[in-house]
Design an enzyme around this catalytic site. Structure first.
Site, PDB file in Angstrom:
ATOM      1  CD  GLU A 119       2.774  -9.084  -2.559  1.00  0.00           C
ATOM      2  OE1 GLU A 119       2.081  -9.570  -1.661  1.00  0.00           O
ATOM      3  OE2 GLU A 119       2.420  -8.101  -3.241  1.00  0.00           O
ATOM      4  CD  GLU A 134       1.351  -4.506   0.360  1.00  0.00           C
ATOM      5  OE1 GLU A 134       0.459  -3.736  -0.054  1.00  0.00           O
ATOM      6  OE2 GLU A 134       2.352  -4.814  -0.320  1.00  0.00           O
TER       7      GLU A 134
END
Length: 536
Positions: free
Chosen positions: A379, A274
């Site tokens: 994820e 991220e």
């Protein structure tokens, strides 16, 4: 949305064909040729007041499945899970020569070939490892078998955080000595050597399929960062190509070296978990900010060449590892630069903002622009949004969210789907910033027990039956319908179709395979089925 809790009577018992079929007259008519199989070990159901049940496992008992086998030519296998409590229950039926059904027709189109599948799995975080190892050794073994063995759901991917993340009980990196630009003090702590690595080895020993490891870093050492902290808004100091970026690139190689010393090789690394998180002021846990331009230049000048010139040059590099909302923009920035693109094997995506980002406009458009760069879902978890309860033991809706996401991803060229924590505690942790979430397996160490949630079985409807190398093929519906469906072919040419029914209505349907005939069946409301058959 949650639904009323099932009574104990709705939960599965080792039952005869009459009991199983009694739920639906239509099902009785359509599946009269089906004989129910009784192998494996059934679920011990328990309701916690949500829409379905968990399956209870302990040191001496856990539900299991038989190893995957295909039925004889001319017959099909059907694995069924339902909100009312069935868990991957196996039945077999006869493929018909003629079409007698009047409902929905799904036609297999094997000549329409799409992406080949890499696989399915979850993450061995510090939290997952702590929870698994808090169980007694026999219970630990049954948990790992549930995920990785052929009696379980056959996971073949494990994501491994590089050092700490929010699902750790402390913050650390592998090189916390300030200004150690040569990384002389790089070392793996006990979280790796005593927790994650031994469990990964045990998983690999239990697995019949090759298991691929994927590594992702959350933060660099703080002395490489502009803000000097593991969290909050901060990126690497300096510019790509300089000592800060070169050191951070070498950190990846040091990590791969250290795991190799423990006899673990990685399939892939992501450039950063991220990267958009580290651009946000006050971000609560470990992060490292990159714009797409910064990631492009870091890959082109530092990470790409460093990996390529190391003994780990076969390790794949995945960019993004963030919300698909950022596509196709990030892909355009990174992959239109030939110096960066030559090092990038794939694009990893997270699911958290999928509700803001239609798959067609993100995954579909990215595949259209860069058809040779694989898409990989790295994820997902439920319970992370501020309005969501962290853990809902037995939530069928959360299972449906998983399978709906997997089918959507497969339909838009994604080659694999990775869950987040393999196991958490009843609170949804541990997590050092209390960012508690749900998991397919919840461990209650006070009872030496773990609970397999609907999410576990929804994932299993894919992971057990779609091995690496399977290829998605066409599947066309005769009319508009409320089902989520996907078809794949095993490397040996056998067929797999997954059917998810998120509505309350039973849907009679026929699956047509031009090579073998018609599978007459029914999709009950709130159910998921996997169908398997030989084509030759």
């Amino acid at each position: 949305m949650e639904f009323s809790s099932p009574s104990r009577e709705e939960c599965p018992k080792p039952s005869g064909r009459v009991n199983i079929m009694a739920g639906s007259l239509t099902g009785l008519l359509l599946l009269q040729a089906v004989s129910w199989a009784s192998g494996a070990r059934p679920c011990i159901p328990k309701s916690f007041g949500y829409s379905s049940v968990v399956c209870v496992c302990n040191a001496t008992y856990c539900d299991s499945l038989d190893p995957l086998t295909f039925p004889a030519l001319g017959t099909f296998s059907r694995y069924e899970s339902t909100r009312s409590g069935r868990r991957m229950e196996l039945s077999t039926g006869t493929i018909q020569a003629n079409h007698t059904g009047t409902g929905l027709l799904l036609t297999l189109q094997p000549e329409q070939k799409f992406q080949k599948v890499k696989g399915f799995g979850g993450a061995m975080t510090d939290a997952a490892a702590l929870n698994i190892l808090a169980l007694s050794p026999p219970a630990q073994n049954l948990l790992l078998k549930s995920y990785f063995s052929e009696e379980g759901i056959g996971y073949n991917i494990i994501r491994v955080p590089m050092a700490s993340c929010d699902f750790s009980i402390r913050t650390y990196t592998y090189a916390d000595t300030p200004d150690d630009f040569q990384l002389h003090n790089f070392s793996l702590p006990e979280e790796d050597t005593k927790l994650k690595i031994p469990l990964i080895h045990r998983a690999l020993q239990l697995a019949r399929r090759p298991v691929s490891l994927l590594a992702s870093p959350w933060t660099s050492p703080t002395w490489l960062k502009t803000n000097g902290a593991v969290n909050g808004k901060g990126s690497l100091k300096g510019q790509p190509g300089d000592i800060y970026h070169q050191t951070w690139a070498r950190y990846f190689v040091k990590f791969l070296d250290a795991y190799a010393e423990h006899k673990l090789q990685f399939w892939a690394v992501t450039a950063e978990n991220e990267p958009s998180a580290g651009l946000l002021s006050g971000y609560p846990f470990q992060c490292l900010g990159f714009t797409p331009e910064h990631q492009r230049d870091f890959i082109a000048r530092d990470l790409g060449p460093t990996l390529a010139n190391s003994t780990h040059h076969n390790v794949r590099l995945l960019m993004l590892d963030d919300q698909r909302l950022l596509l196709p923009h990030w892909a355009k920035v990174v992959l239109t630069d030939p110096e960066a693109a030559k090092y990038v094997h794939g694009i990893a995506v997270h699911w958290y903002l999928d509700f803001l980002a239609p798959a067609k406009a993100t995954l579909g458009e990215t595949h259209h622009l860069f058809p040779n760069t694989m898409l990989f879902a790295s994820e997902a978890c439920v319970g992370s949004k501020f309005w969501e309860q962290s853990v809902r033991l037995g939530s069928w809706d959360r299972g449906m969210q998983y399978s709906h996401s997997i089918i959507t991803n497969l339909l838009y060229h994604v080659v694999g789907w990775t869950d987040w924590n393999l196991a958490l505690n009843p609170e949804g942790g541990p997590n050092w910033v209390r960012n508690f979430v749900d998991s397919p397996i919840i461990v209650d160490i006070t009872k030496d027990t773990f609970y397999k949630q609907p999410m576990f079985y929804h994932l299993g409807h894919f992971s057990k039956f779609i091995p690496e190398g399977s290829q998605r093929v066409g599947l066309v519906a005769s009319q508009k319908n409320d089902l989520d469906t996907v078809a794949l072919m095993h490397p040996d040419g056998s067929a797999v179709v997954v059917v998810l029914n998120r509505s309350s209505k039973d849907v009679p349907l026929t699956i047509k395979d031009p090579a073998v005939g018609f599978l007459e069946t029914i999709s009950p409301g709130y159910s998921i089925h996997t169908y398997l058959w030989r084509r030759q």
